[in-house]
Design an enzyme around this catalytic site. Sequence first.
Site, PDB file in Angstrom:
ATOM      1  N   SER A 120      43.506 -35.267 -71.061  1.00 27.81           N
ATOM      2  CA  SER A 120      42.656 -36.380 -70.646  1.00 27.81           C
ATOM      3  C   SER A 120      43.470 -37.416 -69.889  1.00 27.81           C
ATOM      4  O   SER A 120      42.912 -38.324 -69.284  1.00 27.81           O
ATOM      5  CB  SER A 120      42.016 -37.039 -71.869  1.00 27.81           C
ATOM      6  OG  SER A 120      43.025 -37.527 -72.727  1.00 27.81           O
ATOM      7  N   HIS A 141      38.330 -30.713 -69.462  1.00 28.09           N
ATOM      8  CA  HIS A 141      38.555 -31.665 -70.560  1.00 28.09           C
ATOM      9  C   HIS A 141      37.418 -31.612 -71.577  1.00 28.09           C
ATOM     10  O   HIS A 141      36.288 -31.997 -71.276  1.00 28.09           O
ATOM     11  CB  HIS A 141      38.696 -33.083 -69.959  1.00 28.09           C
ATOM     12  CG  HIS A 141      38.910 -34.148 -70.982  1.00 28.09           C
ATOM     13  ND1 HIS A 141      38.346 -35.400 -70.887  1.00 28.09           N
ATOM     14  CD2 HIS A 141      39.611 -34.146 -72.136  1.00 28.09           C
ATOM     15  CE1 HIS A 141      38.703 -36.108 -71.924  1.00 28.09           C
ATOM     16  NE2 HIS A 141      39.463 -35.378 -72.700  1.00 28.09           N
ATOM     17  N   GLU A 153      34.454 -32.148 -69.007  1.00 24.95           N
ATOM     18  CA  GLU A 153      34.712 -32.702 -67.668  1.00 24.95           C
ATOM     19  C   GLU A 153      35.598 -31.719 -66.890  1.00 24.95           C
ATOM     20  O   GLU A 153      36.698 -31.386 -67.342  1.00 24.95           O
ATOM     21  CB  GLU A 153      35.427 -34.050 -67.780  1.00 24.95           C
ATOM     22  CG  GLU A 153      34.540 -35.158 -68.333  1.00 24.95           C
ATOM     23  CD  GLU A 153      35.303 -36.459 -68.552  1.00 24.95           C
ATOM     24  OE1 GLU A 153      34.699 -37.530 -68.396  1.00 24.95           O
ATOM     25  OE2 GLU A 153      36.499 -36.418 -68.904  1.00 24.95           O
ATOM     26  N   ASN A 192      36.313 -41.199 -70.858  1.00 19.23           N
ATOM     27  CA  ASN A 192      37.288 -42.102 -71.475  1.00 19.23           C
ATOM     28  C   ASN A 192      37.290 -43.474 -70.818  1.00 19.23           C
ATOM     29  O   ASN A 192      37.647 -44.474 -71.449  1.00 19.23           O
ATOM     30  CB  ASN A 192      38.691 -41.486 -71.441  1.00 19.23           C
ATOM     31  CG  ASN A 192      38.866 -40.446 -72.534  1.00 19.23           C
ATOM     32  OD1 ASN A 192      37.968 -40.227 -73.357  1.00 19.23           O
ATOM     33  ND2 ASN A 192      40.007 -39.781 -72.542  1.00 19.23           N
TER      34      ASN A 192
HETATM   35  N1  3HC Z   1      34.824 -30.435 -86.446  1.00 17.31           N
HETATM   36  C1  3HC Z   1      33.849 -29.516 -86.296  1.00 17.31           C
HETATM   37  N2  3HC Z   1      32.552 -29.775 -86.558  1.00 17.31           N
HETATM   38  C2  3HC Z   1      32.268 -31.018 -86.971  1.00 17.31           C
HETATM   39  C3  3HC Z   1      33.223 -32.033 -87.131  1.00 17.31           C
HETATM   40  C4  3HC Z   1      34.566 -31.691 -86.845  1.00 17.31           C
HETATM   41  N3  3HC Z   1      35.573 -32.572 -86.925  1.00 17.31           N
HETATM   42  N4  3HC Z   1      32.618 -33.168 -87.539  1.00 17.31           N
HETATM   43  C5  3HC Z   1      31.310 -32.875 -87.651  1.00 17.31           C
HETATM   44  N5  3HC Z   1      31.098 -31.585 -87.314  1.00 17.31           N
HETATM   45  C6  3HC Z   1      29.823 -30.888 -87.283  1.00 17.31           C
HETATM   46  C7  3HC Z   1      29.243 -30.756 -88.669  1.00 17.31           C
HETATM   47  O1  3HC Z   1      29.692 -29.563 -89.274  1.00 17.31           O
HETATM   48  C8  3HC Z   1      27.752 -30.722 -88.380  1.00 17.31           C
HETATM   49  O2  3HC Z   1      27.376 -29.437 -87.961  1.00 17.31           O
HETATM   50  P1  3HC Z   1      25.899 -28.901 -88.266  1.00 17.31           P
HETATM   51  O3  3HC Z   1      24.925 -29.924 -87.764  1.00 17.31           O
HETATM   52  O4  3HC Z   1      25.806 -27.646 -87.499  1.00 17.31           O
HETATM   53  O5  3HC Z   1      25.842 -28.757 -89.726  1.00 17.31           O
HETATM   54  C9  3HC Z   1      27.596 -31.624 -87.164  1.00 17.31           C
HETATM   55  O6  3HC Z   1      28.908 -31.712 -86.559  1.00 17.31           O
HETATM   56  C10 3HC Z   1      27.136 -33.003 -87.537  1.00 17.31           C
HETATM   57  O7  3HC Z   1      28.064 -33.513 -88.489  1.00 17.31           O
HETATM   58  P2  3HC Z   1      27.677 -34.526 -89.645  1.00 17.31           P
HETATM   59  O8  3HC Z   1      26.252 -34.289 -90.044  1.00 17.31           O
HETATM   60  O9  3HC Z   1      28.725 -34.455 -90.708  1.00 17.31           O
HETATM   61  O10 3HC Z   1      27.867 -35.962 -89.018  1.00 17.31           O
HETATM   62  P3  3HC Z   1      27.218 -36.613 -87.743  1.00 17.31           P
HETATM   63  O11 3HC Z   1      25.794 -36.225 -87.557  1.00 17.31           O
HETATM   64  O12 3HC Z   1      27.577 -38.035 -87.845  1.00 17.31           O
HETATM   65  O13 3HC Z   1      28.041 -36.009 -86.507  1.00 17.31           O
HETATM   66  C11 3HC Z   1      29.807 -36.222 -84.989  1.00 17.31           C
HETATM   67  C12 3HC Z   1      29.430 -36.073 -86.451  1.00 17.31           C
HETATM   68  C13 3HC Z   1      29.401 -34.960 -84.233  1.00 17.31           C
HETATM   69  C14 3HC Z   1      31.321 -36.359 -84.931  1.00 17.31           C
HETATM   70  C15 3HC Z   1      29.040 -37.448 -84.390  1.00 17.31           C
HETATM   71  O14 3HC Z   1      29.259 -38.548 -85.204  1.00 17.31           O
HETATM   72  C16 3HC Z   1      29.441 -37.778 -82.981  1.00 17.31           C
HETATM   73  O15 3HC Z   1      28.950 -37.213 -82.029  1.00 17.31           O
HETATM   74  N6  3HC Z   1      30.376 -38.757 -82.847  1.00 17.31           N
HETATM   75  C17 3HC Z   1      30.888 -39.165 -81.557  1.00 17.31           C
HETATM   76  C18 3HC Z   1      32.019 -38.242 -81.177  1.00 17.31           C
HETATM   77  C19 3HC Z   1      32.583 -38.589 -79.825  1.00 17.31           C
HETATM   78  O16 3HC Z   1      32.207 -39.535 -79.166  1.00 17.31           O
HETATM   79  N7  3HC Z   1      33.549 -37.776 -79.382  1.00 17.31           N
HETATM   80  C20 3HC Z   1      34.245 -38.012 -78.147  1.00 17.31           C
HETATM   81  C21 3HC Z   1      35.557 -38.653 -78.456  1.00 17.31           C
HETATM   82  S1  3HC Z   1      36.479 -39.002 -76.994  1.00 17.31           S
HETATM   83  C22 3HC Z   1      37.398 -37.627 -76.717  1.00 17.31           C
HETATM   84  O17 3HC Z   1      37.389 -36.675 -77.468  1.00 17.31           O
HETATM   85  C23 3HC Z   1      38.202 -37.635 -75.483  1.00 17.31           C
HETATM   86  C24 3HC Z   1      39.641 -37.434 -75.750  1.00 17.31           C
HETATM   87  O18 3HC Z   1      40.307 -37.380 -74.522  1.00 17.31           O
HETATM   88  C25 3HC Z   1      40.219 -38.517 -76.621  1.00 17.31           C
END
Ligand code: 3HC
Length: 286
Positions: A120, A141, A153, A192
């Site tokens: 990223s 990405h 991306e 990001n």
């Molecule tokens: N690994 C794998 N699967 C995961 C997980 C993980 N760390 N965390 C959650 N999950 C899965 C769960 O198993 C669940 O699957 P299912 O619906 O099939 O049973 C599903 O995701 C939903 O999980 P939860 O019900 O426990 O919790 P949420 O509904 O709150 O979802 C989340 C969790 C998907 C992480 C949600 O909160 C979310 O979308 N958060 C925002 C994440 C985000 O913005 N990511 C981008 C970050 S920036 C980035 O990555 C860029 C880099 O360059 C830094």
Amino acid sequence: MDIKTILVIGAGTMGRQIATSCALGGFTTILQDISGSALDEARADLEGWTARRVAKGKLQAEIADAALARLSQSTELGACAAQADLVIEAAVERLDIKRSIFAELGKNAPAHAILVTNSSTLASSHVAEASGRASQVCNMHFFNPALVMKCVEIVRNEQTSDETIQSVMAVARALGKEPVLVNKEIPGFIANRMMGAIQREALNLASLGVASIKDIDTTARTALGHPMGPFELMDLVGLDVTDFIAQATYSETGEDVDQPHPMVTQKVAEGKLGRKSGEGFYEYRG
Ligand code: 3HC
């Protein structure tokens, strides 16, 4: 191009989930890391993840078993590269290491193979020349957690060919993702940059004492419909990663607004890296 075998380099948080996503998408997948113990840890993690999904009734046991059977692991980069149609590099965010990986890929991967980086912070133009096949190189990405997040991306450098972009887009779609094309190498790409703006404002509000961290997160979820608040998200991504992205962006732009925020830098200095260390802006004991 007919892509059948994908090599994913790096068994960290991102690499292991990208590899599983590729195996679930029907590709023969090799996960490579220099550390055998990191590969074993990744395998145990992925077996646990697929077993939980099967238990929840969200994944058929036969599909999970077939995907795990398609996913192999290795510490030998050159030998794995020789088998790959597409290589996704998700190694440590260090330019010298990425350059040497791309040089080795350039020597060992078949001439038709496409080489992408999940980075990223490092645009692919920094490693393209080292590979000796710049037109077959771009950023691909993924987002954390890579098994869940739909966006990928795809960032072209000035030499990336249209054929390469089309092939990488097709692979992303085969993984069930929604690829977006970034036409210019710009620090932070799309997501990001937007996430950074929100985090910056959230950190400023907290440091001015306008509201608590918890209330700022609640506002993001309940007023803006974000799945997580910005502090929860920084804890998920890792405060070290958040700080590193800010440093990398600031070193490229030199703009004050991009400087790493002291609240994050302080946490990193204290070893509070978010979920992975048990504490960040929140505690994750047990
Ligand atoms: N690994 C794998 N699967 C995961 C997980 C993980 N760390 N965390 C959650 N999950 C899965 C769960 O198993 C669940 O699957 P299912 O619906 O099939 O049973 C599903 O995701 C939903 O999980 P939860 O019900 O426990 O919790 P949420 O509904 O709150 O979802 C989340 C969790 C998907 C992480 C949600 O909160 C979310 O979308 N958060 C925002 C994440 C985000 O913005 N990511 C981008 C970050 S920036 C980035 O990555 C860029 C880099 O360059 C830094």
